[in-house]
Design an enzyme around this catalytic site. Structure first.
Site, PDB file in Angstrom:
ATOM      1  N   HIS A  31       0.796  -1.174  -0.067  1.00  0.00           N
ATOM      2  CA  HIS A  31      -0.096   0.085  -0.084  1.00  0.00           C
ATOM      3  C   HIS A  31       0.773   1.278   0.022  1.00  0.00           C
ATOM      4  CE1 HIS A  31       0.989  -0.264   4.139  1.00  0.00           C
ATOM      5  NE2 HIS A  31       0.725   1.196   4.277  1.00  0.00           N
ATOM      6  N   HIS A  60       1.821   6.912  -0.675  1.00  0.00           N
ATOM      7  CA  HIS A  60       0.856   5.960   0.085  1.00  0.00           C
ATOM      8  C   HIS A  60      -0.412   5.854  -0.685  1.00  0.00           C
ATOM      9  CE1 HIS A  60      -1.990   4.484   3.396  1.00  0.00           C
ATOM     10  NE2 HIS A  60      -1.041   4.405   3.878  1.00  0.00           N
TER      11      HIS A  60
END
Length: 157
Positions: free
Chosen positions: A61, A76
């Site tokens: 992620h 992110h």
């Protein structure tokens, strides 16, 4: 020697969002770094700078690239994507690899992320912003940016 022209490219296409409005205090209060966020609408996540991938979460992620100037840029993808444990995200590179800005790092399966109601606001941060002066968001808030083409942040070291 100072470099005033360091540019961070959009790692993903979408709309620029002010970091302070991201609905997660870790990002909005700049606890992990300073920068901006992009409400992603693309499926390819690209390297925002030239450098070495120095951090790559197992859950895919988030990743960070450290440039030659020592500045570490964290990308992110979405909020709460960590709960998917990598589902819907394909890693195309790994920690320790050198990449150039615009290199595809991740591929997102947007239908999978949408099925899980993932908020696709994606922070783009300079983690070690103590190394940086004059961090400036390049596009206006709400502006659409194209991955690998448009500059989202400029800084001096």
């Amino acid at each position: 020697m100072t470099n005033e022209n360091n540019r961070i490219l959009a790692p993903i296409s979408g709309k620029v969002v002010e970091l302070a409005t991201v609905p997660d205090p870790v990002f909005s209060e700049k606890l992990t770094g300073d920068g901006c966020a992009i409400l992603a609408d693309g499926s390819d996540v690209l390297a925002p700078i030239d450098g070495e991938i120095t951090l790559f979460f197992e859950t895919k992620h988030a990743f960070a690239i450290t440039g030659a100037d020592g500045v570490q840029v964290l990308v992110h993808i979405g909020l709460d994507t960590v709960i998917l444990d990598g589902e819907g995200i394909t890693a195309l590179h790994h920690t320790g690899e050198h990449v150039t800005a615009g290199t595809p790092i991740l591929r997102l399966d947007l239908p999978v992320l949408q099925k899980h109601h993932i908020n696709l606001i994606s922070p783009v941060l300079i983690v070690n912003y103590d190394k940086v002066r004059h961090l400036t968001p390049a596009p206006a808030i709400g502006e659409e940016v194209a991955a690998g083409r448009d500059c989202v942040l400029q800084y001096a070291v």
